[in-house]
Design an enzyme around this catalytic site. Structure first.
Site, PDB file in Angstrom:
ATOM      1  N   LYS A 198       0.769  -1.093   0.261  1.00  0.00           N
ATOM      2  CA  LYS A 198       0.474  -0.166   0.125  1.00  0.00           C
ATOM      3  C   LYS A 198       1.593   1.266  -0.185  1.00  0.00           C
ATOM      4  CE  LYS A 198      -3.033  -2.072   2.601  1.00  0.00           C
ATOM      5  NZ  LYS A 198      -4.513  -1.658   3.983  1.00  0.00           N
TER       6      LYS A 198
ATOM      7  N   HIS B  73       0.261   5.682   3.470  1.00  0.00           N
ATOM      8  CA  HIS B  73      -0.715   6.099   4.580  1.00  0.00           C
ATOM      9  C   HIS B  73      -0.060   7.704   5.458  1.00  0.00           C
ATOM     10  CE1 HIS B  73      -4.526   7.571   5.901  1.00  0.00           C
ATOM     11  NE2 HIS B  73      -5.201   7.098   5.147  1.00  0.00           N
TER      12      HIS B  73
ATOM     13  N   HIS C 147       0.697   7.447   8.838  1.00  0.00           N
ATOM     14  CA  HIS C 147       1.887   6.377   9.780  1.00  0.00           C
ATOM     15  C   HIS C 147       2.885   7.749   9.779  1.00  0.00           C
ATOM     16  CE1 HIS C 147       0.454   2.305   9.219  1.00  0.00           C
ATOM     17  NE2 HIS C 147       0.509   2.342   8.554  1.00  0.00           N
TER      18      HIS C 147
END
Length: 597
Positions: A165, A168, A171
């Site tokens: 992924k 994001h 994080h």
């Protein structure tokens, strides 16, 4: 040797405690030790009894009547004074017994505190003595306070994105908080290992693996790997919601992973390598690095060993739905259980965390994971691990309103791009912006500084509302202001490199503006000590912001250009010392100080 650990998961902390004795005493410690010796002689107690009760007086706008203060209440708590009786009478009585000398010029009692005013000429001399001798980076680190902290090997685990992924934005907090803790521990003399414990195992990879076979494309994977995997993951989740066969295919793919079947492992390994390569680009922009990239997958085999240990110790029970659980209820009545295996025998995140804990010791996730860590530490304690009681979870709150001009933010790269873009615009509108080789790199570093300071100003447990305009102000309490102050000092020092004087004269720096900076620097080791105790960056951020405001006042009131050589040299030493402390503190926070902006 003992080991302490702090639990925040994306942030893992293992401390193997050793003891280090520094070769020389830091200057703030000189004054604390002198006052402690005076108290020790008067009350017939060891000096160490008074050091925890002594602190530098915070600088305020009013001219200070004292430089250090002693808490009589702390002396009552520690048994130096009786805990009963009138505290003000005890305070006044002690003041009458203490005499002034060449170091301590004034002693007074105020509301249960004893104030000590020190010789300011000696303050200037002692505080600026260490600078310019090649030890500037160690300033403040060799104090009695910091020597009392245990030193050793510290493993900090932080960030922990889920592979396959894009990184994001959620994080960001774990990443910069973990980096701060690693920097802090390293600056205090510990050997620090920085670990990224990736989310690289679990049922979601069953979905992704099964979905890639149906929706994936190796060519698209080469062009924009994480974006393509994200698209596949969205598609397969939508398909699984309406198609039981897809759910079964996902379970089967994950079973193949757990059984180490080569084709499934090969595809998973490709996803992992692609992810780490992409994450490293983001970490480079943040100024963050790791010694080790670990993850749940590294402990998939040990997870079965943990299950066997739980079984052999009689801790593993089977619930009504067939899952394997550990009973954590005090009464042993199954009212509070933790599931460690699904009914089909596959492992869960907590099962894979337990073997990692026995090697690592975690640290740092948002506060919603407090229950996970409570259960994990309880299981480790039940298994008989003596260090389980020293595990701590340090939670943090959620950031609200983090969005770019294009709308709600999902990925951290969007945030970094936006910060750089906005700083480039602000710098282009500022007349004082200097010519530089790479203005985009400068804008990026200032933007990251702004992100860090906005995040660190308050308690980590508190969430906050993200505000682009406030964050990027040049004159507010921001990372931009810290960078501007540092760059301005670098320019001042560079422009006056040729200033020479016969010898440094401390009496030329007795103006209140100069003294205020040095009084503030007296607190530097106290701030680092407090940060080491609670792992909160707010203490250091607010210390550096206050220092920057004091420097701004001094820059106006204490000109170097046009002053006599002796005065210019003395002021340059003051500004150089302040710049060193500012730069060192910024680096601990994870901010890269700029020499020009």
């Amino acid at each position: 040797m003992t080991a302490d650990f702090v639990g925040f998961n994306p942030l893992l902390l293992l401390e193997i405690n050793l003891y280090v004795v520094w070769a020389f005493t830091e200057m703030a410690s000189f004054f604390r030790r002198t006052i402690a010796a005076k108290l020790a002689r008067t009350l017939q107690q060891p000096e160490e009894a008074f050091l925890p009760a002594l602190s530098a007086v915070p600088v305020t706008k009013k001219q200070q009547a004292a430089d250090f203060r002693l808490s009589v209440d702390t002396l009552r708590t520690s048994g130096v004074f009786p805990s009963s009786g009138d505290i003000q009478l005890q305070t006044d009585g002690l003041v009458r017994q203490l005499n002034q000398d060449s170091v301590v010029e004034g002693i007074s009692a105020v509301n249960g505190w004893i104030n000590f005013k020190i010789n300011h000429k000696l303050l200037v001399q002692k505080m600026l003595e260490p600078f310019g001798k090649g030890e500037d980076e160690k300033y403040g680190m060799n104090s009695d306070l910091l020597n009392s902290l245990k030193k050793g090997t510290v493993l900090v685990e932080y960030s922990s994105p889920n592979i396959a992924k894009k990184f994001h934005a959620g994080h960001l907090r774990s990443t910069i908080i973990g980096n701060f803790i690693a920097n802090l521990k390293e600056s205090l003399g510990n050997n620090v290992i920085r670990m990224n414990y990736l989310g690289d195992w679990g049922m979601q990879f069953g979905l992704l693996g099964a979905g890639f076979g149906q929706f994936g494309c190796q060519e698209k994977l080469k062009q924009n790997a994480l974006q393509h995997l994200f698209e596949v993951y969205v598609q397969v989740n939508q398909e699984a919601e309406r198609n039981e066969d897809m759910k079964q295919a996902a379970r089967e793919f994950f079973r193949q992973l757990e059984q180490h079947e080569s084709e499934a492992l090969s595809l998973w390994k490709q996803f992992r390598e692609i992810s780490v390569d992409e994450y490293q680009k983001v970490y480079k922009r943040l100024g963050v690095h790791f010694n080790i990239y670990s993850g749940e997958s590294f402990h998939r085999d040990e997870a079965q060993e943990v299950v066997q240990q739980l079984q052999s110790q009689g801790l593993l029970k089977t619930s009504e739905d067939g899952t394997s659980v550990v009973d954590l209820s005090p009464a042993g009545d199954m009212r509070s259980v933790c599931v460690v295996l699904r009914s089909d025998g596959t492992s869960l995140y907590i099962t894979r965390s337990a073997p990692a804990e026995t090697l690592q010791k975690p640290l740092n996730t948002d506060k919603n994971q407090a229950s996970h860590f409570y259960q994990l530490f309880q299981i480790l304690s039940a298994m008989g691990h003596s260090w389980a009681g020293r595990c701590k979870h340090a939670p943090f709150g959620v950031v609200r309103g983090m969005k770019t001009r294009r709308g709600e933010v999902v990925f951290l790269e969007d945030v970094l791009d936006e910060a750089r873009s906005r700083m480039l615009h602000n710098m282009s509108q500022t007349k004082t912006t200097k010519q530089m080789d790479d203005i985009e790199d400068t804008a990026e570093k200032v933007g990251v500084s702004a992100l860090i300071v906005q995040d660190f100003k308050g308690p980590l447990l508190s969430g906050y509302t993200f505000d682009w305009d406030r964050m990027l102000q040049a004159q507010g309490d921001t990372g931009v202001f810290l960078q501007y102050t540092h760059a301005r000092l670098c320019s001042l020092i560079q422009r006056n490199e040729g200033v020479e004087a016969s010898a440094f004269d401390p009496s030329l720096l007795l103006e209140q503006t100069s003294v205020a900076i040095l009084q503030h620097l007296l607190r530097y080791d106290e701030v680092l000590y407090q940060s080491a105790q609670d792992l909160q960056p707010k203490h250091l951020v607010n210390f550096l912001l206050k220092l920057s405001h004091l420097i701004a006042s001094a820059h106006k009131e204490l000109p170097v250009m046009g002053s006599s050589p002796d005065v210019a040299q003395a002021r340059l030493r003051l500004f150089s010392g302040a710049r060193s402390v500012l730069a060192n503190g910024m680096r601990i926070l994870g901010i890269r100080p700029l020499g020009k902006m």
